[in-house]
Design a protein around this motif. Structure first.
Motif, PDB file in Angstrom:
ATOM      1  N   ASP A 317      42.933  42.965  33.000  1.00 54.64           N
ATOM      2  CA  ASP A 317      41.708  43.605  32.528  1.00 54.64           C
ATOM      3  C   ASP A 317      40.477  42.740  32.707  1.00 54.64           C
ATOM      4  OD1 ASP A 317      40.548  45.919  31.343  1.00 54.64           O
ATOM      5  OD2 ASP A 317      40.327  44.827  29.462  1.00 54.64           O
ATOM      6  N   GLY A 318      40.640  41.521  33.237  1.00 49.44           N
ATOM      7  CA  GLY A 318      39.502  40.633  33.378  1.00 49.44           C
ATOM      8  C   GLY A 318      39.910  39.376  34.097  1.00 49.44           C
ATOM      9  N   VAL A 319      39.072  38.363  33.992  1.00 49.54           N
ATOM     10  CA  VAL A 319      39.316  37.114  34.710  1.00 49.54           C
ATOM     11  C   VAL A 319      38.811  35.941  33.886  1.00 49.54           C
ATOM     12  CG1 VAL A 319      37.116  37.203  35.966  1.00 49.54           C
ATOM     13  CG2 VAL A 319      39.031  35.954  36.953  1.00 49.54           C
ATOM     14  N   PHE A 320      39.525  34.817  33.989  1.00 45.46           N
ATOM     15  CA  PHE A 320      39.022  33.545  33.454  1.00 45.46           C
ATOM     16  C   PHE A 320      38.927  32.564  34.604  1.00 45.46           C
ATOM     17  CE2 PHE A 320      40.178  29.173  32.119  1.00 45.46           C
ATOM     18  CZ  PHE A 320      38.994  28.868  31.466  1.00 45.46           C
ATOM     19  N   VAL A 321      37.758  31.955  34.756  1.00 44.50           N
ATOM     20  CA  VAL A 321      37.551  30.949  35.789  1.00 44.50           C
ATOM     21  C   VAL A 321      37.333  29.612  35.095  1.00 44.50           C
ATOM     22  CG1 VAL A 321      36.160  30.202  37.746  1.00 44.50           C
ATOM     23  CG2 VAL A 321      36.541  32.648  37.351  1.00 44.50           C
ATOM     24  N   GLY A 322      38.219  28.653  35.367  1.00 44.69           N
ATOM     25  CA  GLY A 322      38.149  27.339  34.738  1.00 44.69           C
ATOM     26  C   GLY A 322      37.691  26.288  35.725  1.00 44.69           C
ATOM     27  N   MET A 323      36.717  25.490  35.314  1.00 46.54           N
ATOM     28  CA  MET A 323      36.127  24.460  36.163  1.00 46.54           C
ATOM     29  C   MET A 323      36.381  23.078  35.549  1.00 46.54           C
ATOM     30  SD  MET A 323      34.867  26.301  38.563  1.00 46.54           S
ATOM     31  CE  MET A 323      33.877  25.093  39.447  1.00 46.54           C
ATOM     32  N   PRO A 324      36.285  22.011  36.343  1.00 47.31           N
ATOM     33  CA  PRO A 324      36.622  20.688  35.817  1.00 47.31           C
ATOM     34  C   PRO A 324      35.632  20.149  34.796  1.00 47.31           C
ATOM     35  CG  PRO A 324      35.854  20.523  38.088  1.00 47.31           C
ATOM     36  CD  PRO A 324      36.035  21.985  37.802  1.00 47.31           C
ATOM     37  N   THR A 325      34.362  20.533  34.874  1.00 49.39           N
ATOM     38  CA  THR A 325      33.348  19.985  33.984  1.00 49.39           C
ATOM     39  C   THR A 325      32.386  21.071  33.527  1.00 49.39           C
ATOM     40  OG1 THR A 325      31.807  19.477  35.784  1.00 49.39           O
ATOM     41  CG2 THR A 325      33.432  17.763  35.199  1.00 49.39           C
ATOM     42  N   GLN A 326      31.610  20.754  32.504  1.00 49.69           N
ATOM     43  CA  GLN A 326      30.570  21.671  32.057  1.00 49.69           C
ATOM     44  C   GLN A 326      29.524  21.880  33.141  1.00 49.69           C
ATOM     45  OE1 GLN A 326      29.043  20.019  28.414  1.00 49.69           O
ATOM     46  NE2 GLN A 326      30.999  20.180  27.341  1.00 49.69           N
ATOM     47  N   ALA A 327      29.203  20.800  33.861  1.00 47.11           N
ATOM     48  CA  ALA A 327      28.184  20.895  34.908  1.00 47.11           C
ATOM     49  C   ALA A 327      28.613  21.834  36.023  1.00 47.11           C
ATOM     50  CB  ALA A 327      27.891  19.505  35.472  1.00 47.11           C
ATOM     51  N   THR A 328      29.905  21.875  36.349  1.00 47.59           N
ATOM     52  CA  THR A 328      30.378  22.783  37.399  1.00 47.59           C
ATOM     53  C   THR A 328      30.597  24.195  36.857  1.00 47.59           C
ATOM     54  OG1 THR A 328      32.652  22.029  37.006  1.00 47.59           O
ATOM     55  CG2 THR A 328      31.440  20.968  38.781  1.00 47.59           C
ATOM     56  N   ALA A 329      30.806  24.320  35.560  1.00 51.23           N
ATOM     57  CA  ALA A 329      31.015  25.649  34.970  1.00 51.23           C
ATOM     58  C   ALA A 329      29.728  26.461  34.958  1.00 51.23           C
ATOM     59  CB  ALA A 329      31.569  25.518  33.549  1.00 51.23           C
ATOM     60  N   ASP A 330      28.601  25.811  34.765  1.00 46.70           N
ATOM     61  CA  ASP A 330      27.340  26.545  34.657  1.00 46.70           C
ATOM     62  C   ASP A 330      26.983  27.328  35.918  1.00 46.70           C
ATOM     63  OD1 ASP A 330      26.957  25.916  32.031  1.00 46.70           O
ATOM     64  OD2 ASP A 330      25.595  24.250  32.391  1.00 46.70           O
ATOM     65  N   PRO A 331      26.977  26.704  37.112  1.00 52.28           N
ATOM     66  CA  PRO A 331      26.694  27.516  38.305  1.00 52.28           C
ATOM     67  C   PRO A 331      27.768  28.559  38.589  1.00 52.28           C
ATOM     68  CG  PRO A 331      27.281  25.256  38.922  1.00 52.28           C
ATOM     69  CD  PRO A 331      27.093  25.265  37.447  1.00 52.28           C
ATOM     70  N   MET A 332      29.009  28.270  38.220  1.00 53.71           N
ATOM     71  CA  MET A 332      30.078  29.256  38.416  1.00 53.71           C
ATOM     72  C   MET A 332      29.847  30.484  37.534  1.00 53.71           C
ATOM     73  SD  MET A 332      32.709  30.176  40.040  1.00 53.71           S
ATOM     74  CE  MET A 332      33.031  28.646  40.921  1.00 53.71           C
ATOM     75  N   PHE A 333      29.296  30.273  36.347  1.00 58.98           N
ATOM     76  CA  PHE A 333      28.969  31.382  35.453  1.00 58.98           C
ATOM     77  C   PHE A 333      28.048  32.371  36.161  1.00 58.98           C
ATOM     78  CE2 PHE A 333      25.957  32.895  32.063  1.00 58.98           C
ATOM     79  CZ  PHE A 333      26.836  33.742  31.411  1.00 58.98           C
ATOM     80  N   SER A 334      27.032  31.861  36.836  1.00 57.77           N
ATOM     81  CA  SER A 334      26.103  32.734  37.561  1.00 57.77           C
ATOM     82  C   SER A 334      26.803  33.449  38.712  1.00 57.77           C
ATOM     83  CB  SER A 334      24.932  31.904  38.104  1.00 57.77           C
ATOM     84  OG  SER A 334      24.242  31.244  37.069  1.00 57.77           O
ATOM     85  N   GLN A 335      27.660  32.721  39.425  1.00 54.21           N
ATOM     86  CA  GLN A 335      28.337  33.304  40.579  1.00 54.21           C
ATOM     87  C   GLN A 335      29.299  34.402  40.162  1.00 54.21           C
ATOM     88  OE1 GLN A 335      29.895  30.362  43.232  1.00 54.21           O
ATOM     89  NE2 GLN A 335      30.833  31.835  44.613  1.00 54.21           N
ATOM     90  N   VAL A 336      30.028  34.193  39.069  1.00 55.13           N
ATOM     91  CA  VAL A 336      30.973  35.200  38.603  1.00 55.13           C
ATOM     92  C   VAL A 336      30.238  36.452  38.114  1.00 55.13           C
ATOM     93  CG1 VAL A 336      32.684  35.714  36.801  1.00 55.13           C
ATOM     94  CG2 VAL A 336      32.825  33.579  38.091  1.00 55.13           C
ATOM     95  N   ARG A 337      29.128  36.255  37.433  1.00 54.45           N
ATOM     96  CA  ARG A 337      28.360  37.414  36.973  1.00 54.45           C
ATOM     97  C   ARG A 337      27.857  38.244  38.158  1.00 54.45           C
ATOM     98  NH1 ARG A 337      23.721  36.958  34.330  1.00 54.45           N
ATOM     99  NH2 ARG A 337      24.083  38.972  33.330  1.00 54.45           N
TER     100      ARG A 337
END
Length: 947
Positions: A317-337
């Protein structure tokens, strides 16, 4: 039964809520969850457990609602004076002296009562055994069977009247939920025992339903039995669901066609991307997909496209994307949206950003503007402040106040609940927490259960973190959760362990050491594992040609003078050796060029920056983790603009030198004409090389036309083992550095010199992480000693992690959740989850403020109140001053620092440690002198750090 209370008047909006009413409320919430939230995959599994497609929904509602049957005991009914009096008037009594002062948790009481009732109703033992822990563990911890017994029988209720009341409560509840017949309880019995992983996920949904139904704002007390009915509970649940704004994810996602990739990302799939998607299309069901590809190949887009395929096939029903650091998670948040918005309208606003500093993310905060998010962030160790036993927060407001809400419902943003949001992006820690023996771990596993899990840069997990990653993969494999793992450089043994853990979970085995996993014959590659229809693992390993031709990277070694001096300078290896880098660049940059210099420590980066700045002036930039948040964000943005893809419209500078630490090692899309880097293990060294000549269409100076990596921090000494920076050895260990140094030396002196990148990446990684001979004969003794030290350290770190992983050794074959938390270490209770899954030296962040005259100001110069009070428009200025201290000063910071007086009532600052600098940017902490320099960042001198 007419008098048994479930919520006291104080916790039910002024009027007591009868126990039957609360149980029906919870069952009604469960029905709403089934209809509007529960993943299709979970509904399929529960239908199979119930033995009838029409019975799964009723069974789910019953399992959620039965959770509080243990409140029908003197141990609980005596806890409220008014409620106790009503129960006694109804004819149920107990010896108050026998009960007084002796507690018996109602969750464990429920497990004991239910066991007896189900056995009496004719349930078989294997069905009883998995159901009672759902009740006994609904407050977050699963006890053993022996822990269900009360210290005194009086606590459960003596005499036939109590037994009749307990049986009547359960039977009436069962009938109201929809189980009729002469023996309604017998009709509830499932047909199939679900896997332990599904039990854990189901337990999480029980907790979720209970927490929603325990919210007195939506479920006020019903104290008259005549007003209690399933129909009324359903009406209450529907209203609460709407006011909370809860919703699921995709629902039944359609299988995307071959044109989907272009629709989602604006271009066709590259050969390596099409290879992965073709393999995923051939998978019969849920499985593990490992994608290995060079930097810049488009792994993230591949993973998201694969996730869409897997979700459609597996009912996710959805997806979780896990990144190694907070700094890498932030741009991934934009890309996933962005990707989600093209998959289905309206779901891009349902993505939760999950890490402890998401309040710094401007996109996240913009989504929440006016929505009243809770003050505390995901899994903040203090975030339980202001929450009651059901995880409810006084800061929470109904989502209906923002009808066009563009962020996940408020309810999902509380502690432990982030993964229950339909879509989530965060650090890999969020997944690792789900593999720890911690309270309410079932909520995290329930959140993962209906998703496709994507983990990027998994090579960044060290041996300690890997124990939790392997444990998580085991549980996800058993739960049939599709997983996509991404890496640029993955050692063969690590690949095998990851696949073996997932397969062991699918087969409910302790391990799967015998998994036959072929090595990829090319690069990029994909390895996919799933269970075939015969229950035997199916393994597919394929490779494709990279979309870019190999670069022939020249490898050089720059001989540096050894560090001199004692104390801090010697410890960090910073000092006169920087002149070697300066002299080298003076020669190479005659015609200009853009250079990336990566140092392994902050102090070394600062020293190198100062030396280069003196020679090259304002053409030098510095980026490291000891810059405050404002400076780090500004510099990262500037460097990405200057050295990012040529399509961004910014003119590439004629000359630029960026000095950075490991921040530039991953998810840092810059293009350097030349790379100078301290020695690191080969996989990380190759990650750094991925920044060399990264983009096409870039005009480079003649002297830098051939991609070149210059390795520093190692000094070769004829036939003897080389001298390696002590600081590097402390970070990475001597063993892998020695083996990498041998490969570097060989490449530097070879005819034609260098490595073919990315084609040679798998070969290099396999050789260094393998057991074959690599180092020269003269180094053998040093390598043997280093290997012995390394193996001892690795074994110790694995043993340290084993104390906290979710399953104790030898218990992966257990069939139920009984005793899952037995032996949990006290460390797992203190809320410091990041420390639990990462074993490095603990460090803390402080917020820098400056004292100017008699007042205080933020690092941006914005004035604060007399006691540091922060206005709404000043908050960003204060948060910009956040910086992480070196680990050695954590104890001193926690002892000496605290929030400013004006922060104590602020939802985001009340637990922040303020470091007040004087007018010169200096402060004293313990025996250390700290100075914040606007160019260098935080500089620490004097004293001796405690470790």
């Amino acid at each position: 039964m007419a008098a048994l209370w479930g919520k006291s008047a104080g916790k039910a909006g002024g009027s007591a809520n009868l126990l039957l009413s609360h149980m029906l409320d919870t069952a009604a919430v469960a029905e709403a969850m089934w209809d509007r939230y529960l993943p299709q995959a979970m509904r399929w599994r529960l239908d199979a457990v119930a033995g009838d497609p029409g019975k799964g929904r009723r069974l789910f509602a019953w399992l959620c609602g039965i959770h509080d049957c243990g409140k029908a005991t003197p141990a609980f009914q005596c806890l409220d004076a008014a409620g106790e009096a009503a129960v006694r008037r109804a004819g149920l009594s107990w010896d108050k002296y026998a009960v007084k002062g002796t507690r018996w948790r109602h969750d464990r009481a429920g497990g004991r009562i239910l066991r007896g009732l189900l056995d009496g109703a004719g349930w078989c033992e294997e069905q009883v055994s998995w159901v009672w822990p759902l009740v006994a563990g609904h407050h977050g911890v699963f006890p053993t069977l022996g822990q269900l017994r009360p210290r005194k029988e009086d606590l459960q209720g003596k005499g036939e009247s109590w037994k009749l009341a307990q049986r009547a409560l359960v039977e009436v509840f069962s009938r109201e939920v929809g189980f009729w017949g002469e023996s309604p309880l017998a009709g509830v019995e499932p047909i199939v025992v679900p896997s332990r992983a599904v039990q854990l996920q189901l337990s999480g949904f029980v907790v979720m339903a209970d927490w929603i139904a325990s919210d007195e704002r939506h479920f006020t007390g019903v104290s008259d039995l005549a007003g209690v009915s399933m129909e009324r509970a359903r009406s209450r649940a529907e209203a609460a669901w709407g006011r909370l704004g809860l919703r699921g994810g995709w629902g039944a996602l359609r299988m995307p066609g071959p044109e989907a990739f272009g629709d989602r990302f604006g271009h066709g799939a590259r050969p390596s991307q099409e290879m992965v998607l073709d393999v995923v299309r051939r998978m019969d069901g849920a499985g593990l997909v490992i994608v290995e590809a060079p930097m810049g190949e488009g792994k993230t887009k591949t993973a998201l496209a694969a996730a869409e395929l897997l979700a459609a096939r597996c009912g996710a029903d959805g997806v979780f994307v896990g990144m190694p650091t907070q700094a890498t998670a932030d741009p991934m948040f934009s890309q996933v949206r962005s990707w989600l918005g093209k998959v289905e309208d309206g779901v891009d606003g349902q993505v939760a950003l999950l890490h402890g500093k998401r309040m710094f993310n401007t996109e996240w905060r913009a989504l929440l503007e006016g929505a009243g998010e809770w003050g505390q962030d995901a899994d903040d160790p203090f975030s339980s402040v202001g929450e009651d036993e059901y995880g409810l927060s006084s800061h929470c407001v109904d989502s209906c106040q923002d009808a066009e809400r563009r962020a996940p419902a408020e309810w999902f943003l509380g502690r432990r609940r982030g993964l229950l949001s339909p879509f989530a992006v965060g650090t890999i820690d969020q997944l690792l927490y789900a593999a720890t023996r911690t309270k309410h771990v079932m909520l995290r596993m329930a959140g993962l259960g209906g998703k496709v899990v994507v983990l990027d840069e998994i090579h960044a997990a060290d041996v300690y973190m890997s124990q939790f990653l392997l444990e998580a993969l085991w549980w996800l494999g058993q739960a049939r959760v599709p997983v996509v793992l991404l890496s640029a450089t993955l050692p063969p043994e690590q690949r095998r362990r990851l696949a073996a853990a997932y397969v062991a979970g699918m087969q409910s085995a302790e391990d799967h050491e015998g998994l036959d996993l072929a090595e990829p014959q090319g690069y990029p590659s994909v390895t996919a594992v799933w269970l075939g229809r015969d229950g035997i693992p199916t393994v597919v390993v394929e490779s494709a040609k990279s979309w870019r031709d190999d670069l022939r990277v020249r490898v050089e070694v720059l001989d540096e003078p050894p560090a001199s001096g004692t104390g801090a300078a010697a410890h960090t290896d910073a000092g006169p050796q920087d002149t070697a880098v300066v002299d080298y660049l003076k020669e190479r940059l005659v015609d200009g060029g853009c250079v990336l210099v990566i140092r392994n420590t902050v102090a070394r980066a600062q020293s190198t920056f100062e030396a280069l700045r003196e020679e090259f002036g304002c053409d030098v930039r510095l980026l490291h983790g000891r810059l405050h948040a404002g400076h780090r964000a500004d510099r990262t943005r500037e460097i990405l603009d200057l050295l990012g893809p040529p399509t961004n419209g910014t003119r590439r500078p004629d000359r630029l030198i960026v000095v950075a630490t490991q921040l530039a090692e991953q998810s840092f899309d810059v293009d350097a004409d030349l790379l100078i880097t301290d020695l690191a293990p080969v996989d990380l060294l190759l990650q750094r090389i991925g920044r060399l000549h990264r983009h096409d269409g870039v005009t480079r100076p003649r002297r830098l036309a051939r991609p070149t990596v210059v390795v520093t921090g190692v000094r070769f000494d004829n036939d003897r083992a080389p001298r390696i920076l002590r600081a590097s050895e402390l970070i990475y260990g001597r063993y892998l550095l020695l083996r990498t140094a041998a490969e570097v030396q060989r490449a530097a002196v070879a005819d034609g010199g260098g490595w073919s990148i990315p084609g040679q990446v798998p070969e290099l990684v396999a050789r260094i992480y393998g057991t074959g001979p690599v180092v020269p004969e003269g180094w053998a003794e040093a390598e043997d000693q280093a290997r012995s030290d390394w193996e001892e350290e690795q074994a110790g770190r694995r043993a340290d992690a084993a104390r906290f992983v979710l399953t104790r050794a030898g218990e992966h074959g257990a069939q139920t959740l009984e005793g899952l938390h037995f032996g949990a270490h006290s460390r797992v209770e203190d809320g410091l989850l990041e420390e639990l899954v990462r074993d490095g030296d603990r460090s803390v962040e402080v917020v820098l403020v400056r004292r100017v005259g008699s007042g205080l100001e933020a690092v941006t110069g914005r004035r604060l109140g007399p006691n540091g009070e922060v206005a709404v428009e000043t908050l960003d200025d204060v948060l910009a001053g956040t910086v992480r201290l070196p680990a050695g000063w954590t104890e001193a910071a926690e002892k000496e620092l605290g929030p400013l007086a004006g922060w104590r009532d602020h939802p985001w600052l009340r637990h922040s440690l303020a470091l007040v600098l004087d007018e010169h940017g200096c402060a004293v902490l313990g025996e250390a002198r700290l100075r914040y320099d606007d160019r260098l960042g935080l500089v620490v001198s004097g004293g001796r750090p405690r470790r």
